[in-house]
Motif scaffolding. Sequence first.
Motif, PDB file in Angstrom:
ATOM      1  N   MET A   1       1.016  -1.208  -0.250  1.00 43.93           N
ATOM      2  CA  MET A   1      -0.122   0.125   0.319  1.00 43.93           C
ATOM      3  C   MET A   1       0.527   1.433  -0.126  1.00 43.93           C
ATOM      4  O   MET A   1       0.475   2.350  -0.852  1.00 43.93           O
TER       5      MET A   1
ATOM      6  N   GLN B   1     -13.830  -2.570  -6.633  1.00 36.72           N
ATOM      7  CA  GLN B   1     -13.510  -3.382  -6.287  1.00 36.72           C
ATOM      8  C   GLN B   1     -13.089  -4.549  -8.328  1.00 36.72           C
ATOM      9  O   GLN B   1     -11.355  -5.027  -8.190  1.00 36.72           O
TER      10      GLN B   1
ATOM     11  N   ASP C   1     -13.191  -3.553   5.911  1.00 33.94           N
ATOM     12  CA  ASP C   1     -12.834  -3.654   4.408  1.00 33.94           C
ATOM     13  C   ASP C   1     -11.820  -3.032   5.031  1.00 33.94           C
ATOM     14  O   ASP C   1     -11.272  -2.351   5.944  1.00 33.94           O
ATOM     15  N   PRO C   2     -11.202  -2.438   4.433  1.00 32.45           N
ATOM     16  CA  PRO C   2      -9.830  -1.540   3.882  1.00 32.45           C
ATOM     17  C   PRO C   2     -10.490  -0.275   5.168  1.00 32.45           C
ATOM     18  O   PRO C   2     -11.314   0.211   5.011  1.00 32.45           O
TER      19      PRO C   2
ATOM     20  N   GLY D   1      -6.167  -4.275   4.453  1.00 34.36           N
ATOM     21  CA  GLY D   1      -6.645  -4.555   3.246  1.00 34.36           C
ATOM     22  C   GLY D   1      -6.800  -6.059   3.028  1.00 34.36           C
ATOM     23  O   GLY D   1      -7.157  -7.379   2.645  1.00 34.36           O
TER      24      GLY D   1
ATOM     25  N   SER E   1      -5.434  -6.815  -0.434  1.00 29.89           N
ATOM     26  CA  SER E   1      -5.056  -5.895  -0.659  1.00 29.89           C
ATOM     27  C   SER E   1      -4.073  -5.481  -2.127  1.00 29.89           C
ATOM     28  O   SER E   1      -4.362  -4.897  -3.010  1.00 29.89           O
TER      29      SER E   1
ATOM     30  N   LEU F   1      -6.572  -3.835  -4.635  1.00 30.46           N
ATOM     31  CA  LEU F   1      -6.757  -2.620  -4.288  1.00 30.46           C
ATOM     32  C   LEU F   1      -5.700  -1.459  -4.553  1.00 30.46           C
ATOM     33  O   LEU F   1      -6.375  -0.944  -4.525  1.00 30.46           O
ATOM     34  N   ALA F   2      -4.659  -2.152  -4.176  1.00 31.93           N
ATOM     35  CA  ALA F   2      -3.695  -1.100  -3.318  1.00 31.93           C
ATOM     36  C   ALA F   2      -3.207   0.142  -4.202  1.00 31.93           C
ATOM     37  O   ALA F   2      -3.423   1.188  -4.177  1.00 31.93           O
TER      38      ALA F   2
ATOM     39  N   LEU G   1      -6.585   2.212  -4.098  1.00 25.84           N
ATOM     40  CA  LEU G   1      -6.387   3.006  -3.042  1.00 25.84           C
ATOM     41  C   LEU G   1      -5.572   4.239  -2.547  1.00 25.84           C
ATOM     42  O   LEU G   1      -5.475   4.666  -1.953  1.00 25.84           O
TER      43      LEU G   1
END
Length: 367
Positions: free
Chosen positions: A1, A51, A306-307, A324, A328, A331-332, A335
Amino acid sequence: MGLWAAVHAERRGIDTILADAGQLGGGASGGLLGALMPHMPDRWSEKKQFQFDALVSLEAEIARLEAETGLSAGYRRSGRLIPLPKPHLSKIARGHCEDAERHWCAGERRFQWHVLDSPPVNGWIEPSAGESGFVHDTLAARVAPRSLTAALIAFLRQAEHVRIQEHAAVTGVDPDRGTAVIGGETIAFRHCVVSAGHQSFPLLQQLTPGLKRPLGQPVKGQAALLKADIDPALPTIFLDGLYVVAHEGGHVAIGSTSENRFDDPTSTDAQLDALITAAREIVPALRDAPVVERWAGLRPKAIDRDPMIGRHPDHPRLIALTGGFKVSFGLAHRLAEAAICIAGDTDCGFLPPESFAISSHIAAASR
Ligand SMILES: Cc1cc2nc3c(=O)[nH]c(=O)nc-3n(C[C@H](O)[C@H](O)[C@H](O)COP(=O)(O)OP(=O)(O)OC[C@H]3O[C@@H](n4cnc5c(N)ncnc54)[C@H](O)[C@@H]3O)c2cc1C
């Protein structure tokens, strides 16, 4: 992240210090699995759409990173196979085909949720594993965690605006004065993105009085890497929490345990042996495959699962980017881009779902 956040900061020309208590990429992101698994296509929501968009956009993000660094991230949209051991599961799965048709589309691109009587490829999963058939989805992908982090780090080592400090723990943050102690030295910041994996939770908690429960917790996971003569394009197998992920170079990753209680965060034990045995039962090619590595790490699980992202409600210079948990890698990049846009007060063109906001997690921890 944090690596992705630094990449987005560099692209926007924001002067950044990337501080890591250890070696870059040495946390939970330095593991073995790298499955990029979509949510189910039914009961569509803002969260599922976010997502989906992230999973689709990751392909181009990684291609760009690979072109910029000349390194492979071990990414491939190889799909996913879910064996269906019971007839009622097959009925439910068939209902999701239309959901995928409706929701799993991005412009001209379409991804499918097929329900099949037998596996779509030979020599991978044992046909008897899916007595009532198999789901084959074409959206799921995988990435090699260490190759991806190596590519991100290579990009950052040649960055103009990012200064890297390794083995430099952040031991104090004063978000209102805008100072942090990094490796014993006090520095001033305009914004601080807290992206310390599970260690973000105690850090954020100290700055959030009045909480009744922790903002999040570490959840241990164990995984293994085997060497086998397999096609790297084979789909990821997912069955009851067991993942079997075919990677490049004849490697297959097997995971993962999910442990809320543990004595040693980095040790592996009989729980991992059980997963390896289960994988070997359904994948004949792994029966004699040697285990080349056993690994364990701590996932960051936020209170609401959730994150956790966004501006801290009491400390506007502080931006959370963590939580995450098990997803993660997919999505990282998105985000992190959102976190950098929040810091720069700019519009990214997309917003993370409300339930990801740190304020939602703080509300849950205050109840
Ligand atoms: C066995 C296992 C299997 C998994 N499989 C998958 C999967 O298939 N797909 C998926 O998407 N996810 C998976 N995950 C989850 C995923 O690995 C994590 O959610 C993700 O790596 C978390 O990334 P992060 O950047 O938030 O944290 P981390 O990667 O842990 O990074 C946090 C960094 O912060 C640093 N740090 C901590 N405290 C400080 C401090 N005070 N000062 C400075 N630096 C600090 C650490 O040194 C570390 O480098 C798995 C996890 C495990 C354990």
